[in-house]
Design a protein around this motif. Structure first.
Motif, PDB file in Angstrom:
ATOM      1  N   ASN A  71     -39.106  59.007  89.683  1.00 44.40           N
ATOM      2  CA  ASN A  71     -39.059  60.402  88.895  1.00 44.40           C
ATOM      3  C   ASN A  71     -37.833  60.765  89.416  1.00 44.40           C
ATOM      4  O   ASN A  71     -37.132  61.503  88.607  1.00 44.40           O
ATOM      5  N   VAL A  72     -37.330  60.856  90.715  1.00 40.59           N
ATOM      6  CA  VAL A  72     -36.214  61.665  91.083  1.00 40.59           C
ATOM      7  C   VAL A  72     -34.897  60.871  90.505  1.00 40.59           C
ATOM      8  O   VAL A  72     -34.131  61.476  89.969  1.00 40.59           O
ATOM      9  N   TYR A  73     -35.174  59.788  90.251  1.00 38.39           N
ATOM     10  CA  TYR A  73     -33.867  58.780  89.957  1.00 38.39           C
ATOM     11  C   TYR A  73     -33.589  59.138  88.537  1.00 38.39           C
ATOM     12  O   TYR A  73     -32.892  59.271  87.974  1.00 38.39           O
ATOM     13  N   LEU A  74     -34.848  59.087  87.662  1.00 41.46           N
ATOM     14  CA  LEU A  74     -34.673  59.437  85.997  1.00 41.46           C
ATOM     15  C   LEU A  74     -34.162  60.609  85.889  1.00 41.46           C
ATOM     16  O   LEU A  74     -33.304  60.967  85.063  1.00 41.46           O
ATOM     17  N   TYR A  75     -34.659  61.802  86.569  1.00 39.77           N
ATOM     18  CA  TYR A  75     -34.170  62.930  86.444  1.00 39.77           C
ATOM     19  C   TYR A  75     -32.635  63.236  87.029  1.00 39.77           C
ATOM     20  O   TYR A  75     -31.822  63.765  86.235  1.00 39.77           O
ATOM     21  N   THR A  76     -32.394  62.589  87.938  1.00 36.09           N
ATOM     22  CA  THR A  76     -30.661  62.710  88.384  1.00 36.09           C
ATOM     23  C   THR A  76     -29.914  61.932  87.450  1.00 36.09           C
ATOM     24  O   THR A  76     -28.807  62.562  87.103  1.00 36.09           O
ATOM     25  N   ILE A  77     -30.250  60.810  87.078  1.00 36.95           N
ATOM     26  CA  ILE A  77     -29.341  60.050  85.789  1.00 36.95           C
ATOM     27  C   ILE A  77     -29.426  60.997  84.608  1.00 36.95           C
ATOM     28  O   ILE A  77     -28.309  61.010  84.033  1.00 36.95           O
ATOM     29  N   TRP A  78     -30.356  61.462  84.117  1.00 38.82           N
ATOM     30  CA  TRP A  78     -30.393  62.389  82.862  1.00 38.82           C
ATOM     31  C   TRP A  78     -29.491  63.590  83.040  1.00 38.82           C
ATOM     32  O   TRP A  78     -28.710  64.297  82.239  1.00 38.82           O
ATOM     33  N   HIS A  79     -29.637  64.360  84.274  1.00 37.85           N
ATOM     34  CA  HIS A  79     -28.850  65.609  84.803  1.00 37.85           C
ATOM     35  C   HIS A  79     -27.361  65.004  84.889  1.00 37.85           C
ATOM     36  O   HIS A  79     -26.515  65.926  84.139  1.00 37.85           O
ATOM     37  N   GLN A  80     -26.880  63.895  85.343  1.00 39.18           N
ATOM     38  CA  GLN A  80     -25.442  63.504  85.221  1.00 39.18           C
ATOM     39  C   GLN A  80     -24.986  63.180  83.906  1.00 39.18           C
ATOM     40  O   GLN A  80     -23.755  63.587  83.518  1.00 39.18           O
ATOM     41  N   ARG A  81     -25.888  62.687  83.133  1.00 40.89           N
ATOM     42  CA  ARG A  81     -25.486  62.312  81.624  1.00 40.89           C
ATOM     43  C   ARG A  81     -25.086  63.657  80.870  1.00 40.89           C
ATOM     44  O   ARG A  81     -24.145  63.581  80.367  1.00 40.89           O
ATOM     45  N   ASN A  82     -25.906  64.665  81.183  1.00 44.82           N
ATOM     46  CA  ASN A  82     -25.539  66.145  80.671  1.00 44.82           C
ATOM     47  C   ASN A  82     -24.482  66.738  81.056  1.00 44.82           C
ATOM     48  O   ASN A  82     -23.633  67.165  80.324  1.00 44.82           O
ATOM     49  N   ILE A  83     -24.278  66.382  82.201  1.00 40.76           N
ATOM     50  CA  ILE A  83     -22.852  66.895  82.956  1.00 40.76           C
ATOM     51  C   ILE A  83     -21.730  66.404  82.302  1.00 40.76           C
ATOM     52  O   ILE A  83     -20.622  66.841  81.825  1.00 40.76           O
ATOM     53  N   THR A  84     -21.873  65.044  81.998  1.00 44.69           N
ATOM     54  CA  THR A  84     -21.055  64.295  81.580  1.00 44.69           C
ATOM     55  C   THR A  84     -20.436  64.682  79.975  1.00 44.69           C
ATOM     56  O   THR A  84     -19.327  64.816  79.505  1.00 44.69           O
ATOM     57  N   ARG A  85     -21.663  65.016  79.359  1.00 38.79           N
ATOM     58  CA  ARG A  85     -21.513  65.473  78.101  1.00 38.79           C
ATOM     59  C   ARG A  85     -20.716  66.762  77.778  1.00 38.79           C
ATOM     60  O   ARG A  85     -20.098  67.129  77.006  1.00 38.79           O
ATOM     61  N   LEU A  86     -21.208  67.647  78.689  1.00 42.14           N
ATOM     62  CA  LEU A  86     -20.714  69.007  78.689  1.00 42.14           C
ATOM     63  C   LEU A  86     -19.254  69.237  79.327  1.00 42.14           C
ATOM     64  O   LEU A  86     -18.583  70.079  78.679  1.00 42.14           O
ATOM     65  N   HIS A  87     -18.971  68.455  80.699  1.00 41.28           N
ATOM     66  CA  HIS A  87     -17.625  68.689  81.181  1.00 41.28           C
ATOM     67  C   HIS A  87     -16.860  67.614  81.233  1.00 41.28           C
ATOM     68  O   HIS A  87     -15.947  67.795  82.075  1.00 41.28           O
ATOM     69  N   GLN A  88     -17.251  66.426  80.581  1.00 41.69           N
ATOM     70  CA  GLN A  88     -16.344  65.251  80.660  1.00 41.69           C
ATOM     71  C   GLN A  88     -15.798  65.120  82.237  1.00 41.69           C
ATOM     72  O   GLN A  88     -14.792  64.559  82.316  1.00 41.69           O
ATOM     73  N   SER A  89     -16.785  65.006  83.051  1.00 41.11           N
ATOM     74  CA  SER A  89     -16.828  64.538  84.307  1.00 41.11           C
ATOM     75  C   SER A  89     -17.850  63.550  84.698  1.00 41.11           C
ATOM     76  O   SER A  89     -18.997  63.660  84.674  1.00 41.11           O
ATOM     77  N   VAL A  90     -17.585  62.720  85.725  1.00 42.76           N
ATOM     78  CA  VAL A  90     -18.344  61.615  86.106  1.00 42.76           C
ATOM     79  C   VAL A  90     -18.456  61.721  87.562  1.00 42.76           C
ATOM     80  O   VAL A  90     -17.354  61.442  88.276  1.00 42.76           O
TER      81      VAL A  90
END
Length: 342
Positions: free
Chosen positions: A285-304
């Protein structure tokens, strides 16, 4: 309605997480009308408005409609073991609450209201087959309407001869449509999981996340590509299981855990009573949450963020949670395995 909206706009309710909003809806918003719901059937227009306010608040933190919900509200109001979030369905709760009045008539409770009803309307008639006269009050017709709806329930569940008799809880449960349990119920709803992560895992299991592939189909995106890799459509399967970015994270977590990273199928078929299974589920569950959180950061701030940094975040969150759950009741093997995850 005004009281419900005021509760949402006050007490910092907008800043609550999804888990906090569910708690507020069940414990506060869905109880403001409970007094009237025990006396008569609330009009469907009013019930629809209450549920709309609760739905909008749950998904957007506001009583007004701004965004499209990830999952239909009818699904949200289902019990957790059949795929819902356990939020009370207002209409069914209203029917079950009025059902207590029906039960009083069945059992001839020692109440002044029952004596009056018996003398004025029933007059020794059989309550099971009774129909109200056309000129009877609206509230009495409501009670008779609920009686007809719950008639099979009183017969099938033997509520009358039961020691506890009819209760609002068993009436509500009977009114809710019975559906088969989902095989991922224990994966989401167990005490080891971090509450804020569940609201991501839950829509993932129902294909409810707004991935770019989904948004592209309805014209909200120019393309459907996953922004991190940029060469494949952003589906739930690619996002969490197939992309090289998430594969690197799972490989690093497997080294940290000392075993292969669990698949969804393995967790669904695992021994749910096993403490090690609960720990693996929590990490998943922590893994799924973290991947989705990073996906949103990439979409909003264009940073990986580099995968190694995400792995460190997952290890820290999962390690803290595992240590808080470790205790003397666990086997030495499980305690030793959890201590290695710190």
């Amino acid at each position: 309605m005004v009281n419900i909206i005021n509760r949402i706009r006050g007490l910092g309710a907008k800043k609550l997480s999804y888990a906090g909003r569910i708690t507020l809806i069940n414990s506060v918003l869905n109880t403001l009308h409970s007094y009237w719901a025990t006396m008569f059937l609330i009009p469907k227009v009013r019930i629809g408005r209450v549920e709309a306010i609760c739905r909008n608040y749950f998904w957007d933190g506001s009583p007004d409609y701004h965004i499209v919900p990830l999952v239909a509200w009818d699904r949200v109001t289902m019990p957790k073991d059949v795929g819902g979030l356990g939020v009370k369905k207002v209409e069914n709760w209203n029917w079950a609450a009025v059902g207590k009045l029906v039960n009083w008539v069945y059992t001839k409770a020692d109440r002044l209201w029952i004596r009056w009803i018996s003398n004025v309307y029933l007059k020794e008639q059989d309550w099971q087959s009774y129909s109200p006269p056309a000129d009877s009050p609206w509230t009495w017709k409501n009670v008779c309407k609920v009686k007809d709806k719950l008639k099979d329930g009183f017969g099938e569940n033997c509520w009358l001869p039961n020691e506890n008799g009819y209760t609002l809880k068993n009436g509500y449960k009977w009114l809710c449509t019975q559906q088969p349990k989902v095989d991922w119920c224990s994966l989401v709803w167990n005490s080891w999981n971090i509450p804020k992560h569940l609201i991501i895992t839950w829509p993932i299991m129902q294909e409810g996340l707004n991935t770019r592939a989904k948004l592209f189909q309805i014209g909200f995106c120019e393309d459907n590509l996953y922004l991190i890799c940029g060469d494949q459509p952003e589906t739930i399967t690619h996002l969490f299981y197939e992309c090289h970015y998430s594969c690197r994270i799972r490989a690093a977590l497997a080294v940290w855990m000392g075993r292969a990273f669990p698949t969804l199928t393995e967790l669904q078929n695992g021994r749910t009573c096993s403490l090690q299974w609960k720990a693996m589920t929590m990490i998943f569950n922590v893994y799924l949450y973290t991947i989705w959180h990073q996906r949103n950061i990439t979409r909003l701030h264009q940073s990986v963020v580099r995968p190694e940094l995400l792995v460190a975040q997952i290890e820290e969150m999962a390690g803290r949670r595992g240590c808080s759950k470790a205790g003397p009741g666990m086997s030495n093997i499980t305690n030793g395995w959890l201590s290695c995850l710190q």
